[in-house]
Motif scaffolding. Structure first.
Motif, PDB file in Angstrom:
ATOM      1  N   LEU A  57       3.569  11.766  -0.338  1.00 16.83           N
ATOM      2  CA  LEU A  57       3.817  10.346  -0.529  1.00 16.83           C
ATOM      3  C   LEU A  57       5.117   9.975   0.168  1.00 16.83           C
ATOM      4  CD1 LEU A  57       2.885   9.933  -4.308  1.00 16.83           C
ATOM      5  CD2 LEU A  57       1.411   9.765  -2.298  1.00 16.83           C
ATOM      6  N   ARG A 101       0.832  -1.201   0.000  1.00 19.99           N
ATOM      7  CA  ARG A 101       0.000   0.000   0.000  1.00 19.99           C
ATOM      8  C   ARG A 101       0.874   1.262   0.000  1.00 19.99           C
ATOM      9  NH1 ARG A 101      -5.553  -1.076   1.396  1.00 19.99           N
ATOM     10  NH2 ARG A 101      -5.859  -3.137   0.486  1.00 19.99           N
ATOM     11  N   GLN A 102       0.364   2.302  -0.630  1.00 19.32           N
ATOM     12  CA  GLN A 102       1.032   3.593  -0.623  1.00 19.32           C
ATOM     13  C   GLN A 102       0.932   4.211   0.774  1.00 19.32           C
ATOM     14  OE1 GLN A 102       2.601   5.484  -3.356  1.00 19.32           O
ATOM     15  NE2 GLN A 102       3.324   6.473  -1.480  1.00 19.32           N
ATOM     16  N   SER A 151      -7.474   2.427   0.948  1.00 13.70           N
ATOM     17  CA  SER A 151      -6.705   2.138  -0.257  1.00 13.70           C
ATOM     18  C   SER A 151      -5.253   2.566  -0.109  1.00 13.70           C
ATOM     19  CB  SER A 151      -7.325   2.831  -1.470  1.00 13.70           C
ATOM     20  OG  SER A 151      -7.342   4.235  -1.273  1.00 13.70           O
ATOM     21  N   GLU A 152      -4.948   3.286   0.964  1.00 13.05           N
ATOM     22  CA  GLU A 152      -3.598   3.721   1.274  1.00 13.05           C
ATOM     23  C   GLU A 152      -3.421   3.729   2.786  1.00 13.05           C
ATOM     24  OE1 GLU A 152      -3.660   7.445  -0.708  1.00 13.05           O
ATOM     25  OE2 GLU A 152      -4.715   8.489   0.912  1.00 13.05           O
ATOM     26  N   ARG A 168      -2.468   5.973   5.803  1.00 16.79           N
ATOM     27  CA  ARG A 168      -2.314   7.374   6.174  1.00 16.79           C
ATOM     28  C   ARG A 168      -1.734   7.481   7.585  1.00 16.79           C
ATOM     29  NH1 ARG A 168      -7.217   7.336   3.501  1.00 16.79           N
ATOM     30  NH2 ARG A 168      -8.439   7.378   5.412  1.00 16.79           N
ATOM     31  N   LYS A 189       6.089   3.052  -0.194  1.00  7.90           N
ATOM     32  CA  LYS A 189       5.103   1.981  -0.058  1.00  7.90           C
ATOM     33  C   LYS A 189       5.491   1.043   1.076  1.00  7.90           C
ATOM     34  CE  LYS A 189       3.261   1.834  -4.743  1.00  7.90           C
ATOM     35  NZ  LYS A 189       2.922   0.959  -5.901  1.00  7.90           N
TER      36      LYS A 189
END
Length: 215
Positions: free
Chosen positions: A28, A19-20, A82-83, A85, A31
């Motif tokens: 960013l 995942r990012q 989806s990422e 954080r 990963k």
């Protein structure tokens, strides 16, 4: 995707790996190339950190590297969908892994467990570890530890979350994936399960708790 704060548990390969990572100010930060686990004296496995960078990624492909990965403590995770954080700003929330930490025999990487062959009389031959199921969520309070292994024929990541009814996706694809993995099982980690890293295998003895994947 449903936030992991709404879950009773999560699968580390499905919900964290690759995942990012995004900082609190939207930058960013690489990963999730691997996840560090701490192995207790009683055999418990506790996730402690996200590992990033080529030194974390390349060993997953059997490529040796002398450099050490960078570390993001699990406590810095704010939410996962989806990422991943984080609660801290960028540009770089990670820290270099200390050599003593890298050589600590109590610490291992998730990638070292994924794909391990499984020896058990009641699962199909050529079964292996497909994922690790965790208690709680990485962004929630309380205890975090590996509670079970998902084992079966195939390769790690091949389930794509379709073993869980809460995961979105086309119904036809879900049906095919579940059909292909109908022999997969969730194995609770207890005294009947031995994770032998030196031998490179998982041995599941009589009395182990095995149950079909939910689906």
């Amino acid at each position: 995707m449903v936030s992991l704060t709404e879950r009773d548990g999560y699968d580390v390969g499905l919900h964290l790996l690759d995942r990012q990572v995004v900082t609190s100010d939207g930058r960013l930060a690489g990963k999730v190339d691997d996840i560090e686990l701490l192995r207790g004296e009683d055999g418990t496995l506790t996730p402690t950190a996200l590992l990033t960078g080529l030194p974390a990624l390349l060993p997953r492909f059997d490529l040796s590297v002398r450099a050490l990965p960078r570390v993001i403590d699990l406590d810095l995770i704010e939410d996962v969908d989806s990422e991943v954080r984080l609660t801290v700003p960028g540009p770089d929330p990670s820290s270099p892994m200390e050599p003593a930490r890298a050589t600590d025999p109590r610490r291992l990487r998730v990638s070292r467990v994924l794909g391990l062959p499984v020896r058990c009389a009641v699962v199909p031959r050529r079964s292996k570890v497909l994922d690790l199921r965790m208690l709680g969520s990485p962004c929630g309070p309380g205890e975090h530890r590996v509670t079970a292994l998902i084992v079966g024929p195939g390769r790690p990541g091949a389930l794509f979350g379709y073993d869980r009814r809460s995961e979105p996706g086309p119904a036809a694809v879900a049906a095919v994936v579940r059909r292909l993995h109908r022999h997969a099982r969730v194995v609770d980690l207890d005294d009947a399960v031995e994770l032998d890293l030196d031998a490179g295998e998982v041995r599941i003895g009589p009395g182990a708790s095995l149950r079909p994947l939910r689906g």
